[in-house]
Design a protein around this motif. Structure first.
Motif, PDB file in Angstrom:
ATOM      1  N   ASP A 162       0.813  -1.218   0.000  1.00  0.00           N
ATOM      2  CA  ASP A 162       0.000   0.000   0.000  1.00  0.00           C
ATOM      3  C   ASP A 162       0.846   1.268   0.000  1.00  0.00           C
ATOM      4  O   ASP A 162       0.514   2.242  -0.665  1.00  0.00           O
ATOM      5  CB  ASP A 162      -0.920   0.023   1.224  1.00  0.00           C
ATOM      6  N   THR A 163       1.906   1.270   0.787  1.00  0.00           N
ATOM      7  CA  THR A 163       2.643   2.512   1.024  1.00  0.00           C
ATOM      8  C   THR A 163       4.010   2.577   0.359  1.00  0.00           C
ATOM      9  O   THR A 163       4.588   3.660   0.254  1.00  0.00           O
ATOM     10  CB  THR A 163       2.852   2.717   2.532  1.00  0.00           C
ATOM     11  N   GLY A 164       4.551   1.435  -0.055  1.00  0.00           N
ATOM     12  CA  GLY A 164       5.895   1.424  -0.613  1.00  0.00           C
ATOM     13  C   GLY A 164       6.974   1.496   0.434  1.00  0.00           C
ATOM     14  O   GLY A 164       8.154   1.700   0.114  1.00  0.00           O
ATOM     15  N   ARG A 165       6.623   1.304   1.672  1.00  0.00           N
ATOM     16  CA  ARG A 165       7.604   1.378   2.753  1.00  0.00           C
ATOM     17  C   ARG A 165       8.247   0.008   2.973  1.00  0.00           C
ATOM     18  O   ARG A 165       7.549  -0.998   3.086  1.00  0.00           O
ATOM     19  CB  ARG A 165       6.939   1.847   4.046  1.00  0.00           C
ATOM     20  N   ALA A 166       9.559  -0.022   3.020  1.00  0.00           N
ATOM     21  CA  ALA A 166      10.296  -1.250   3.315  1.00  0.00           C
ATOM     22  C   ALA A 166      10.736  -1.214   4.770  1.00  0.00           C
ATOM     23  O   ALA A 166      11.347  -0.240   5.219  1.00  0.00           O
ATOM     24  CB  ALA A 166      11.509  -1.374   2.410  1.00  0.00           C
ATOM     25  N   THR A 167      10.401  -2.248   5.489  1.00  0.00           N
ATOM     26  CA  THR A 167      10.802  -2.319   6.892  1.00  0.00           C
ATOM     27  C   THR A 167      11.624  -3.583   7.097  1.00  0.00           C
ATOM     28  O   THR A 167      11.165  -4.683   6.822  1.00  0.00           O
ATOM     29  CB  THR A 167       9.576  -2.347   7.817  1.00  0.00           C
ATOM     30  N   GLY A 168      12.837  -3.400   7.577  1.00  0.00           N
ATOM     31  CA  GLY A 168      13.676  -4.556   7.839  1.00  0.00           C
ATOM     32  C   GLY A 168      14.202  -5.185   6.566  1.00  0.00           C
ATOM     33  O   GLY A 168      14.471  -4.528   5.562  1.00  0.00           O
ATOM     34  N   THR A 169      14.339  -6.492   6.582  1.00  0.00           N
ATOM     35  CA  THR A 169      14.894  -7.238   5.464  1.00  0.00           C
ATOM     36  C   THR A 169      13.886  -7.316   4.327  1.00  0.00           C
ATOM     37  O   THR A 169      12.708  -7.603   4.545  1.00  0.00           O
ATOM     38  CB  THR A 169      15.266  -8.661   5.923  1.00  0.00           C
ATOM     39  N   VAL A 170      14.337  -7.074   3.105  1.00  0.00           N
ATOM     40  CA  VAL A 170      13.413  -7.004   1.975  1.00  0.00           C
ATOM     41  C   VAL A 170      14.094  -7.542   0.720  1.00  0.00           C
ATOM     42  O   VAL A 170      15.305  -7.402   0.544  1.00  0.00           O
ATOM     43  CB  VAL A 170      12.933  -5.551   1.761  1.00  0.00           C
ATOM     44  N   ILE A 171      13.312  -8.172  -0.126  1.00  0.00           N
ATOM     45  CA  ILE A 171      13.796  -8.668  -1.413  1.00  0.00           C
ATOM     46  C   ILE A 171      14.097  -7.493  -2.336  1.00  0.00           C
ATOM     47  O   ILE A 171      13.337  -6.526  -2.408  1.00  0.00           O
ATOM     48  CB  ILE A 171      12.744  -9.599  -2.066  1.00  0.00           C
ATOM     49  N   ARG A 172      15.209  -7.597  -3.050  1.00  0.00           N
ATOM     50  CA  ARG A 172      15.560  -6.608  -4.078  1.00  0.00           C
ATOM     51  C   ARG A 172      15.402  -7.281  -5.440  1.00  0.00           C
ATOM     52  O   ARG A 172      16.307  -7.951  -5.922  1.00  0.00           O
ATOM     53  CB  ARG A 172      16.980  -6.099  -3.864  1.00  0.00           C
ATOM     54  N   ALA A 173      14.220  -7.110  -6.006  1.00  0.00           N
ATOM     55  CA  ALA A 173      13.867  -7.823  -7.233  1.00  0.00           C
ATOM     56  C   ALA A 173      14.365  -7.086  -8.467  1.00  0.00           C
ATOM     57  O   ALA A 173      14.472  -5.858  -8.487  1.00  0.00           O
ATOM     58  CB  ALA A 173      12.358  -8.006  -7.310  1.00  0.00           C
ATOM     59  N   SER A 174      14.660  -7.860  -9.494  1.00  0.00           N
ATOM     60  CA  SER A 174      14.941  -7.265 -10.805  1.00  0.00           C
ATOM     61  C   SER A 174      13.659  -7.173 -11.619  1.00  0.00           C
ATOM     62  O   SER A 174      13.554  -6.371 -12.546  1.00  0.00           O
ATOM     63  CB  SER A 174      15.968  -8.104 -11.564  1.00  0.00           C
ATOM     64  N   HIS A 175      12.663  -8.011 -11.260  1.00  0.00           N
ATOM     65  CA  HIS A 175      11.365  -8.025 -11.931  1.00  0.00           C
ATOM     66  C   HIS A 175      10.280  -8.326 -10.900  1.00  0.00           C
ATOM     67  O   HIS A 175      10.511  -9.100  -9.960  1.00  0.00           O
ATOM     68  CB  HIS A 175      11.316  -9.104 -13.029  1.00  0.00           C
ATOM     69  N   THR A 176       9.121  -7.725 -11.095  1.00  0.00           N
ATOM     70  CA  THR A 176       7.962  -8.019 -10.246  1.00  0.00           C
ATOM     71  C   THR A 176       6.757  -8.208 -11.140  1.00  0.00           C
ATOM     72  O   THR A 176       6.504  -7.396 -12.037  1.00  0.00           O
ATOM     73  CB  THR A 176       7.695  -6.857  -9.260  1.00  0.00           C
ATOM     74  N   ILE A 177       6.016  -9.286 -10.910  1.00  0.00           N
ATOM     75  CA  ILE A 177       4.754  -9.477 -11.614  1.00  0.00           C
ATOM     76  C   ILE A 177       3.632  -9.269 -10.608  1.00  0.00           C
ATOM     77  O   ILE A 177       3.548  -9.947  -9.587  1.00  0.00           O
ATOM     78  CB  ILE A 177       4.665 -10.866 -12.299  1.00  0.00           C
ATOM     79  N   SER A 178       2.780  -8.287 -10.889  1.00  0.00           N
ATOM     80  CA  SER A 178       1.698  -7.905  -9.995  1.00  0.00           C
ATOM     81  C   SER A 178       0.396  -8.509 -10.507  1.00  0.00           C
ATOM     82  O   SER A 178       0.057  -8.352 -11.677  1.00  0.00           O
ATOM     83  CB  SER A 178       1.599  -6.369  -9.935  1.00  0.00           C
ATOM     84  N   PHE A 179      -0.338  -9.188  -9.634  1.00  0.00           N
ATOM     85  CA  PHE A 179      -1.551  -9.881 -10.028  1.00  0.00           C
ATOM     86  C   PHE A 179      -2.787  -9.010  -9.811  1.00  0.00           C
ATOM     87  O   PHE A 179      -2.867  -8.226  -8.873  1.00  0.00           O
ATOM     88  CB  PHE A 179      -1.693 -11.189  -9.259  1.00  0.00           C
ATOM     89  N   ILE A 180      -3.752  -9.141 -10.680  1.00  0.00           N
ATOM     90  CA  ILE A 180      -5.057  -8.463 -10.675  1.00  0.00           C
ATOM     91  C   ILE A 180      -4.915  -7.003 -11.088  1.00  0.00           C
ATOM     92  O   ILE A 180      -5.571  -6.535 -12.013  1.00  0.00           O
ATOM     93  CB  ILE A 180      -5.789  -8.588  -9.330  1.00  0.00           C
ATOM     94  N   ALA A 181      -4.065  -6.254 -10.387  1.00  0.00           N
ATOM     95  CA  ALA A 181      -3.836  -4.838 -10.708  1.00  0.00           C
ATOM     96  C   ALA A 181      -2.503  -4.428 -10.115  1.00  0.00           C
ATOM     97  O   ALA A 181      -1.885  -5.178  -9.344  1.00  0.00           O
ATOM     98  CB  ALA A 181      -4.957  -3.965 -10.147  1.00  0.00           C
ATOM     99  N   GLY A 182      -2.052  -3.230 -10.455  1.00  0.00           N
ATOM    100  CA  GLY A 182      -0.856  -2.704  -9.828  1.00  0.00           C
ATOM    101  C   GLY A 182      -1.142  -2.336  -8.379  1.00  0.00           C
ATOM    102  O   GLY A 182      -2.294  -2.128  -7.985  1.00  0.00           O
ATOM    103  N   LYS A 183      -0.099  -2.281  -7.582  1.00  0.00           N
ATOM    104  CA  LYS A 183      -0.219  -1.862  -6.193  1.00  0.00           C
ATOM    105  C   LYS A 183       0.505  -0.525  -6.023  1.00  0.00           C
ATOM    106  O   LYS A 183       1.591  -0.337  -6.567  1.00  0.00           O
ATOM    107  CB  LYS A 183       0.401  -2.892  -5.243  1.00  0.00           C
ATOM    108  N   PRO A 184      -0.064   0.399  -5.271  1.00  0.00           N
ATOM    109  CA  PRO A 184       0.583   1.711  -5.152  1.00  0.00           C
ATOM    110  C   PRO A 184       1.995   1.645  -4.595  1.00  0.00           C
ATOM    111  O   PRO A 184       2.864   2.421  -4.995  1.00  0.00           O
ATOM    112  CB  PRO A 184      -0.360   2.494  -4.226  1.00  0.00           C
ATOM    113  N   GLY A 185       2.235   0.711  -3.668  1.00  0.00           N
ATOM    114  CA  GLY A 185       3.555   0.616  -3.061  1.00  0.00           C
ATOM    115  C   GLY A 185       4.658   0.213  -4.009  1.00  0.00           C
ATOM    116  O   GLY A 185       5.843   0.396  -3.705  1.00  0.00           O
ATOM    117  N   LEU A 186       4.298  -0.322  -5.167  1.00  0.00           N
ATOM    118  CA  LEU A 186       5.322  -0.680  -6.147  1.00  0.00           C
ATOM    119  C   LEU A 186       5.897   0.550  -6.831  1.00  0.00           C
ATOM    120  O   LEU A 186       6.989   0.488  -7.401  1.00  0.00           O
ATOM    121  CB  LEU A 186       4.743  -1.618  -7.210  1.00  0.00           C
TER     122      LEU A 186
END
Length: 533
Positions: A162-186
């Motif tokens: 929802d917010t695009g905020r990363a807290t703590g350990t997080v994946i650093r992707a080279s690609h993301t596939i978003s299902f149904i619709a885009g998410k604002p946090g992306l």
């Protein structure tokens, strides 16, 4: 629908309405198809990380398809199958029914051709704990060491969708596939740095539903607007939304046809800010541009743009203007406050659009901190305006307006922008990575254009001039603000593509690039219209 953005509450309602459809199987299949395209043909294996929820189910479905297509697949699942939610449990059963097994940790395979992150999706609202933090750290290291793609399913694990905020350990992707619709946090805050290239698959659903609204407040910032429904879906800013305003100029026109812009600012030592805004407004097509400089030692003309008409602030405020922009280099002195109040009153009585940026916003915040919105204050004057008001704060300025910290603003940028828009009955562009644009009625969008080259002194002043230019030429606020923000980012992207920046890009360089992009947009739109006729 590629530009649709849905918050988690909206997605949950869409999923509930489609409960009878095999969404997880569709997600797994489309993820596997993308993975197959991304997988390098170097003899390496595919590593799939499956989590304890439905995101893990998506990953298991993808792994099953990839195995069927004869890829070498290793699936790591440290969870308990008995505790999986129903859909993910069914996916696990199909996975094991195909004769496949999971592993508790990443094997010591010498080379990976692709890594798939299916640990945690959009439902995560807390910091990730061990053993999943260890898997994320290993996956990030392996992707870098093997120089292989890292594909996140729906949302990189550890990123708030929802917010695009990363807290703590997080994946650093080279690609993301978003299902149904885009998410604002992306698309805002930390999202663009963590998602890589984003693709969207609707899974056969039509998620475009304006009736979907958030069932609860997004954050403490939204409490003052809790009496009205806040949309849980928005859009990416796209040219199609304002294409109807991209019209070529008629031959039978003159400078009076394209409006008069007034820029108020430029206190001692800061005249350049107002001049940048004026130059941007002029080169984006304003018929006339007046710049009222507070610096009493300011030059009589701008040597770099002699077409600008430099005035004293008092003389500026007597001119016949189509739009008034205040703030670039204005300062926060008592004299600046008095001039801003006069300017806001003039804009109110003459019913012209008002653009407030930089120190104009800081003066409002200072006034509110000193005594609140008393009669005759800036806030009160703005509240009764009938013509559009447009505010363009960066996060620190937004924090001052809302009497909170910059960290609070960045924790939920959409809520912050919507709160400011509601409080001041204004159109708001909360600048930053993924600028959030909010309307007075609470609708929002996120701009995807731009790059780090915009993080330079004067960049916001140029944006102010671009907004003012479009307003002066008759664009409505609901088109002018997103168009100017999108154009601002597109100008920076064009420069970077041509080897100018992003490092070292200067604000002044944006102006001619914006003019080029704007004329290209009009030309392309005209050709498209002609082709349809």
């Amino acid at each position: 629908m590629p530009d649709l953005l849905c918050c988690v509450s909206a997605l949950r309602r869409i999923e509930a309405a489609a409960a009878g459809q095999p969404l997880m199987q569709r997600a797994g299949r489309t993820a596997a198809e993308l993975a197959a395209r991304l997988c390098r043909d170097d003899g390496g294996a595919i590593l799939v990380l499956a989590g304890p929820g439905n995101n893990g189910g998506d990953a298991l479905e993808a792994a099953r398809w990839l195995h069927e297509w004869h890829f070498s697949v290793h699936v790591v699942f440290p969870g308990d199958p008995a505790r999986l939610p129903p859909d993910a449990a069914a996916a696990h059963a199909r996975f094991t029914g195909a004769g496949l097994q999971t592993q508790p940790d990443i094997p010591a395979t010498p080379r990976w051709s692709l890594i798939i992150d299916g640990l945690f999706g959009i439902g995560l609202s807390r910091a990730i704990m061990s053993p999943y933090t260890d898997l994320i750290e290993k996956a990030n290291r392996l992707a870098a060491a093997c120089r292989c793609p890292l594909l996140a399913l729906d949302c990189p694990s550890g990123l708030n969708a929802d917010t695009g905020r990363a807290t703590g350990t997080v994946i650093r992707a080279s690609h993301t596939i978003s299902f149904i619709a885009g998410k604002p946090g992306l698309y805002t805050a930390d999202g663009p740095d963590l998602c890589g290239k984003i693709s969207i698959d609707a899974l056969g659903l039509n998620a475009e539903n304006p009736e979907i609204t958030a069932s609860t407040d997004r954050s403490a910032l939204a409490t003052e607007t809790a009496d009205r429904a806040t949309p849980a879906s928005g859009h990416l800013t796209a040219m199609q939304a304002f294409a109807h305003c991209l019209r070529p100029r008629p031959r039978n026109s003159h400078k009076g046809s394209y409006g008069s812009v007034g820029i108020l600012g430029g206190a001692a030592g800061m005249a350049g800010a107002a001049l940048l805004a004026g130059r941007a407004a002029l080169r984006l097509g304003s018929g006339r541009v007046y710049v009222g400089l507070l610096d009493t030692n300011a030059p009589a003309f701008d040597p770099a743009q002699v077409e600008l008409m430099l005035r004293t602030p008092e003389a500026l405020l007597t001119a016949d203007l189509s739009v008034l922009a205040c703030g670039p280099g204005l300062g926060v002195s008592p004299a600046a406050h008095a001039l801003l109040l006069t300017a806001c009153t003039k804009a109110r009585t003459q019913m012209v659009p008002l653009v407030l940026d930089a120190d104009a916003l800081n003066l409002i915040a200072v006034e509110n901190a000193a005594g609140g919105a008393s009669a005759g204050s800036l806030t009160t004057t703005l509240a009764v305006r009938q013509a559009p008001t447009l505010l363009t704060p960066h996060p620190a300025e937004a924090a001052r307006l809302l009497n909170c910290t910059t960290q609070v603003i960045q924790t939920d940028r959409i809520a912050a922008a919507c709160t400011i828009a509601g409080r001041f009955r204004a159109w708001v562009a909360l600048k930053g990575c993924g600028t959030v644009i909010a309307s007075p009625d609470g609708c929002w969008q996120i701009n995807p254009s731009g790059n780090p080259g915009l993080a330079t002194a004067g960049s916001g002043d140029v944006l102010t001039g671009l907004i003012a230019a479009l307003l002066a030429q008759g664009w409505p606020a609901e088109a002018a603000l997103p168009a100017a923000v999108h154009l601002h980012g597109a100008a920076a992207d064009r420069l970077a593509a041509n080897g100018i920046g992003p490092i070292g890009l200067t604000a002044g360089e944006l102006i001619d690039s914006a003019r080029y992009c704007f004329n290209q947009w009009i030309s392309e739109n005209s050709q498209k219209i002609s082709g349809k006729c």
